[in-house]
Design a protein around this motif. Structure first.
Motif, PDB file in Angstrom:
ATOM      1  N   ASP A   1      -0.715  -1.655  -5.160  1.00 35.02           N
ATOM      2  CA  ASP A   1       0.378  -1.244  -6.030  1.00 35.02           C
ATOM      3  C   ASP A   1       0.111  -1.561  -7.494  1.00 35.02           C
ATOM      4  O   ASP A   1       1.008  -1.509  -8.313  1.00 35.02           O
ATOM      5  CB  ASP A   1       1.683  -1.900  -5.581  1.00 35.02           C
ATOM      6  CG  ASP A   1       1.565  -3.404  -5.488  1.00 35.02           C
ATOM      7  OD1 ASP A   1       0.443  -3.905  -5.662  1.00 35.02           O
ATOM      8  OD2 ASP A   1       2.579  -4.048  -5.227  1.00 35.02           O
TER       9      ASP A   1
ATOM     10  N   ARG B   1      -2.352  12.473  -7.544  1.00 34.82           N
ATOM     11  CA  ARG B   1      -2.032  11.041  -7.471  1.00 34.82           C
ATOM     12  C   ARG B   1      -0.922  10.695  -8.462  1.00 34.82           C
ATOM     13  O   ARG B   1       0.040   9.999  -8.116  1.00 34.82           O
ATOM     14  CB  ARG B   1      -3.291  10.215  -7.786  1.00 34.82           C
ATOM     15  CG  ARG B   1      -3.100   8.712  -7.549  1.00 34.82           C
ATOM     16  CD  ARG B   1      -4.195   7.907  -8.226  1.00 34.82           C
ATOM     17  NE  ARG B   1      -5.527   8.208  -7.771  1.00 34.82           N
ATOM     18  CZ  ARG B   1      -6.177   7.550  -6.803  1.00 34.82           C
ATOM     19  NH1 ARG B   1      -5.580   6.568  -6.178  1.00 34.82           N
ATOM     20  NH2 ARG B   1      -7.406   7.880  -6.479  1.00 34.82           N
TER      21      ARG B   1
ATOM     22  N   GLN C   1      -1.527   0.203  -9.528  1.00 31.32           N
ATOM     23  CA  GLN C   1      -1.346   1.420 -10.318  1.00 31.32           C
ATOM     24  C   GLN C   1       0.117   1.583 -10.719  1.00 31.32           C
ATOM     25  O   GLN C   1       0.427   1.994 -11.830  1.00 31.32           O
ATOM     26  CB  GLN C   1      -1.793   2.628  -9.515  1.00 31.32           C
ATOM     27  CG  GLN C   1      -3.287   2.692  -9.318  1.00 31.32           C
ATOM     28  CD  GLN C   1      -3.707   3.993  -8.663  1.00 31.32           C
ATOM     29  OE1 GLN C   1      -2.910   4.884  -8.457  1.00 31.32           O
ATOM     30  NE2 GLN C   1      -4.970   4.087  -8.338  1.00 31.32           N
TER      31      GLN C   1
ATOM     32  N   ASN D   1       0.379   4.012  -2.740  1.00 29.67           N
ATOM     33  CA  ASN D   1      -0.951   4.600  -2.641  1.00 29.67           C
ATOM     34  C   ASN D   1      -1.066   5.536  -1.447  1.00 29.67           C
ATOM     35  O   ASN D   1      -1.651   6.617  -1.544  1.00 29.67           O
ATOM     36  CB  ASN D   1      -2.008   3.491  -2.514  1.00 29.67           C
ATOM     37  CG  ASN D   1      -2.729   3.261  -3.829  1.00 29.67           C
ATOM     38  OD1 ASN D   1      -2.253   3.700  -4.870  1.00 29.67           O
ATOM     39  ND2 ASN D   1      -3.849   2.584  -3.778  1.00 29.67           N
TER      40      ASN D   1
ATOM     41  N   TYR E   1      -1.840   9.472  -1.456  1.00 31.32           N
ATOM     42  CA  TYR E   1      -2.953   9.986  -0.654  1.00 31.32           C
ATOM     43  C   TYR E   1      -2.485  11.147   0.229  1.00 31.32           C
ATOM     44  O   TYR E   1      -3.127  12.204   0.294  1.00 31.32           O
ATOM     45  CB  TYR E   1      -3.498   8.835   0.194  1.00 31.32           C
ATOM     46  CG  TYR E   1      -4.638   9.177   1.126  1.00 31.32           C
ATOM     47  CD1 TYR E   1      -5.913   9.432   0.632  1.00 31.32           C
ATOM     48  CD2 TYR E   1      -4.442   9.204   2.502  1.00 31.32           C
ATOM     49  CE1 TYR E   1      -6.963   9.722   1.497  1.00 31.32           C
ATOM     50  CE2 TYR E   1      -5.481   9.490   3.369  1.00 31.32           C
ATOM     51  CZ  TYR E   1      -6.740   9.744   2.862  1.00 31.32           C
ATOM     52  OH  TYR E   1      -7.773  10.027   3.717  1.00 31.32           O
TER      53      TYR E   1
ATOM     54  N   TYR F   1      -6.006   4.294   5.165  1.00 31.63           N
ATOM     55  CA  TYR F   1      -6.281   5.682   4.773  1.00 31.63           C
ATOM     56  C   TYR F   1      -6.718   6.503   5.994  1.00 31.63           C
ATOM     57  O   TYR F   1      -6.357   7.666   6.135  1.00 31.63           O
ATOM     58  CB  TYR F   1      -7.395   5.728   3.722  1.00 31.63           C
ATOM     59  CG  TYR F   1      -6.936   5.406   2.313  1.00 31.63           C
ATOM     60  CD1 TYR F   1      -5.726   5.880   1.810  1.00 31.63           C
ATOM     61  CD2 TYR F   1      -7.728   4.643   1.458  1.00 31.63           C
ATOM     62  CE1 TYR F   1      -5.318   5.592   0.520  1.00 31.63           C
ATOM     63  CE2 TYR F   1      -7.339   4.346   0.166  1.00 31.63           C
ATOM     64  CZ  TYR F   1      -6.131   4.828  -0.301  1.00 31.63           C
ATOM     65  OH  TYR F   1      -5.724   4.547  -1.581  1.00 31.63           O
TER      66      TYR F   1
ATOM     67  N   ASP G   1      -9.973   4.822  -5.809  1.00 34.31           N
ATOM     68  CA  ASP G   1      -8.883   3.949  -5.380  1.00 34.31           C
ATOM     69  C   ASP G   1      -8.815   2.720  -6.276  1.00 34.31           C
ATOM     70  O   ASP G   1      -9.733   1.910  -6.309  1.00 34.31           O
ATOM     71  CB  ASP G   1      -9.109   3.519  -3.923  1.00 34.31           C
ATOM     72  CG  ASP G   1      -7.914   2.770  -3.378  1.00 34.31           C
ATOM     73  OD1 ASP G   1      -6.878   2.755  -4.063  1.00 34.31           O
ATOM     74  OD2 ASP G   1      -8.035   2.207  -2.282  1.00 34.31           O
TER      75      ASP G   1
ATOM     76  N   SER H   1       0.809  -1.224   0.000  1.00 37.61           N
ATOM     77  CA  SER H   1       0.000   0.000   0.000  1.00 37.61           C
ATOM     78  C   SER H   1       0.841   1.272   0.000  1.00 37.61           C
ATOM     79  O   SER H   1       0.292   2.369  -0.033  1.00 37.61           O
ATOM     80  CB  SER H   1      -0.906   0.010   1.243  1.00 37.61           C
ATOM     81  OG  SER H   1      -0.114   0.154   2.413  1.00 37.61           O
TER      82      SER H   1
END
Lengths: 188, 477
Positions: A118, B56, A120, A33, A37, A77, A114, A30
């Motif tokens: 990982d 992002r 993305q 991300n 964030y 988060y 979201d 995570s």
């Protein structure tokens, strides 16, 4: 729910070990991300790494409170959100980009989109390869070499705002490419 | 991939939104710009979405390129359990638990036995990351204090040292790194490695472009390639490009150039077949020859190692003296003349037997010099071959060429022949064949000279021809 409280060193059942290993795996996956964030909530990458370190420490400390039956990211988060707010308290008001209400809105918008852990980052590699050589050069200069917009603009014989606009479009295209890639992987 | 400035927020909002988002993400927004951005994000969902996407992607790109570095690093080395020893933090962690806990998470995830945190700020991610694995090893003797790693073991941000042998690592960043001999390195991020000492060969895949190896004297930034870097204990570096291109950044500008010696010098773009020695003061010097078979990490700068059984020890020429640019190196391949052996350092052509009978037995297994095909029309060329022992020295000349005067004078033409197989990317309309007699594009005559004592022999320029001559040598009985 297995006992995961890391302050109780005597509890070392196989189940606990497996659960701890799972927290470590989720936390590792995570990171990019959570970093994104925190950046979005702060409005800048400055300080984001520090906030992420604090977030990791709290996540680890509270690992015993994590319920493996529930999704990991909302929990992570939430803790990252708290750490952003704590970080903001240490800063003078004039150095803050957003107010508390707007941060809530940004947090909601971020979490609505979201795309998961990982994945993305993995998709990003493929999308970077699809950039034109010119756009790849700009991305490399800004993000790999850490050059300022002014330096990139000077080397390219352009105005800094033209380079900024180009980077904006490239980031947008990359985001769309990632979403397309992930949607394709998930299938119909 | 299209990057046209289209999108719903682009169309429905003033272009100002992009400038404001850029200014915020770059950390350069004025108070006035922040004041203008806030209501836009608060009142317009599309603008908010645009901001989130941009933030992002900005963060992911920083992360992807190892630029999301921490402002604070842990202060002390921490011993940690391996992944097989996962357990809650012991009670002693209550003192300074935050940083220790962070370190523990890092270590647990990468499965390290020990973290020796560097005394400098890393430019890599501040968080756990399994960078890759040990892919293979050969005769590895681990460095002092280095935990032995097994094939398949995870590799993270820890220092890595070997005293001898060959260690190959496969990184998730699409890079294969091979360490040879005595080497001390440390990964600073998935895309960056610090080399304090040792010989490194890096093969970088498409997504690993930008992978960087740094020493005290130089940084080598991959531009899609295979490159080698040898760093001595003082930090001086030899940089070689085997495929593709790299950018060489020196830590100091050399004397006599614009800029002070404390400022980095301008980057040098180096291409396949080029090699430079970089001193700590930024001075560069051409590497003239490299011994070793292409595609292997067992290369030696300068020529064959002393005391071995090499026939060709060194190769030099009277060209390519540096004038601030990068030089080219000859490649000496011990016992390298075999079917499909690479013929030139700057072309993908191969030597083969002209027919199915193969390379003549007299030449098989000869030491081979890969010359520069681009030297085929270089006037006044002098190539000096230093032989390590009594040898038969051979020159391969394109059969259609008129033999140059020096060749007729010093060598004897044999009845032997060898073939050159040409192909892409230099000759895109041709295909490389495999094995003897396949796809031979040009036959070469073979000229021989016996050299009864070790020493230097100087060859002249090429005859007018489409291809440069080749050089080989076998030991005399």
């Amino acid at each position: 729910m297995p006992e995961l409280n890391p302050t109780k060193p005597d509890d070392r059942s196989d189940e606990t070990r497996q659960a701890m290993a799972e927290v470590v795996r989720l936390l590792t996956a995570s990171q990019s991300n959570l970093y994104a964030y925190v950046c979005a909530l702060l409005g800048t990458s400055a300080g984001a790494a520090d906030v992420l370190q604090e977030t990791n420490a709290v996540l680890w400390e509270k690992a015993g409170e994590y319920d493996p039956a529930r999704p990991f990211m909302p929990w992570a988060y939430r803790i990252a959100h708290f750490q952003v707010m704590a970080y903001r308290k240490k800063r003078s008001r004039e150095k803050l980009t957003f107010d508390d209400d707007l941060i809530e809105q940004i947090s909601d918008a971020f979490r609505r989109r979201d795309e998961g852990m990982d994945r993305q980052l993995e998709a990003l590699d493929g999308c970077l390869n699809k950039l034109s050589p010119r756009h790849r050069t700009v991305v490399d200069a800004r993000y790999r070499d850490g050059q300022s917009l002014e330096t990139i603009a000077q080397q390219a014989g352009k105005a800094p705002n033209a380079v900024a606009a180009e980077l904006y479009r490239v980031r947008k295209a990359l985001m769309e490419c990632i979403q397309t890639t992930l949607a394709r992987e998930e299938g119909p | 991939m299209s990057t046209q400035p289209a999108g719903h927020y682009r169309e429905s909002h003033p272009p100002e939104i992009e400038d404001l988002i850029d200014a915020v993400l770059e950390g350069k927004a004025t108070a006035e710009q922040v004041q203008r951005l806030r209501p836009l994000l608060r009142d317009d969902p599309a603008a908010l979405e645009a901001y989130v996407d941009q933030a992002r992607m900005h963060a992911l790109l920083l992360w992807r390129h190892g630029q999301a570095g921490p402002a604070v690093v842990p202060e002390e080395p921490v011993a940690a359990p391996t992944i097989m020893q996962i357990e809650p933090p012991p009670r002693r962690w209550r003192i300074g638990w935050r940083r220790l806990a962070v370190a523990a998470v890092m270590l647990l995830s990468v499965g390290l036995a020990m973290l020796l945190w560097p005394g400098r700020v890393s430019d890599g991610p501040p968080v756990p990351e399994m960078l890759g694995t040990v892919a293979a090893m050969r005769d590895v003797v681990w460095g002092e204090g280095q935990t032995a790693l097994a094939t398949g073991a995870n590799v993270g941000l820890q220092p890595l040292s070997i005293r001898s042998g060959t260690l190959r690592l496969t990184l998730r960043s699409d890079v294969i790194v091979t360490l040879t001999g005595s080497a001390k390195v440390q990964f600073l991020s998935p895309m960056r490695m610090r080399a304090d000492e040792g010989q490194i060969t890096a093969r970088v895949g498409p997504t690993g472009k930008g992978f960087t190896v740094e020493s005290a004297a130089a940084q080598v930034v991959d531009q899609g390639t295979e490159f080698g870097m040898r760093v001595d204990r003082s930090g001086r570096a030899d940089v070689l490009v085997f495929e593709g291109q790299v950018d060489l950044l020196r830590s100091a500008a050399p004397r006599g150039t614009a800029g002070s010696t404390t400022r980095p010098a301008a980057a040098l773009r180096m291409s396949k077949g080029q090699g430079l020695h970089v001193a700590l003061d930024g001075q560069v010097q051409r590497i003239v020859a490299v011994e070793g078979k292409p595609g292997t990490p067992d290369w030696v700068v300068g020529g064959a190692p002393a005391g071995g059984n090499a026939v060709i020890a060194r190769v030099e020429d009277n060209l390519r003296d540096l004038e601030g640019g990068a030089g080219n190196f000859y490649r000496i391949v011990h016992r390298g003349l075999e079917e499909d052996a690479p013929a030139y350092v700057d072309r993908c052509y191969e030597w083969n037997g002209v027919d199915a009978s193969g390379i003549p037995a007299e030449l098989k297994g000869a030491d081979l010099v890969m010359t520069f095909n681009s030297d085929k029309k270089t006037p006044d060329l002098k190539i000096t071959v230093t032989l390590a022992r009594p040898a038969a020295l051979y020159v391969f000349l394109q059969a259609s060429a008129t033999p140059p005067e020096w060749l007729v004078r010093d060598f004897v033409q044999t009845p032997l022949a060898i073939g050159l197989d040409e192909g892409p990317p230099d000759m895109p309309h041709l295909q490389l064949g495999q094995g003897p007699g396949q796809s031979i594009d040009r036959p070469f005559t073979v000229w021989r000279r016996e050299v009864p004592q070790a020493g230097a022999v100087t060859l002249g320029d090429n005859a007018p021809a489409k291809s440069m001559y080749g050089i080989a040598a076998t030991p005399l009985p």
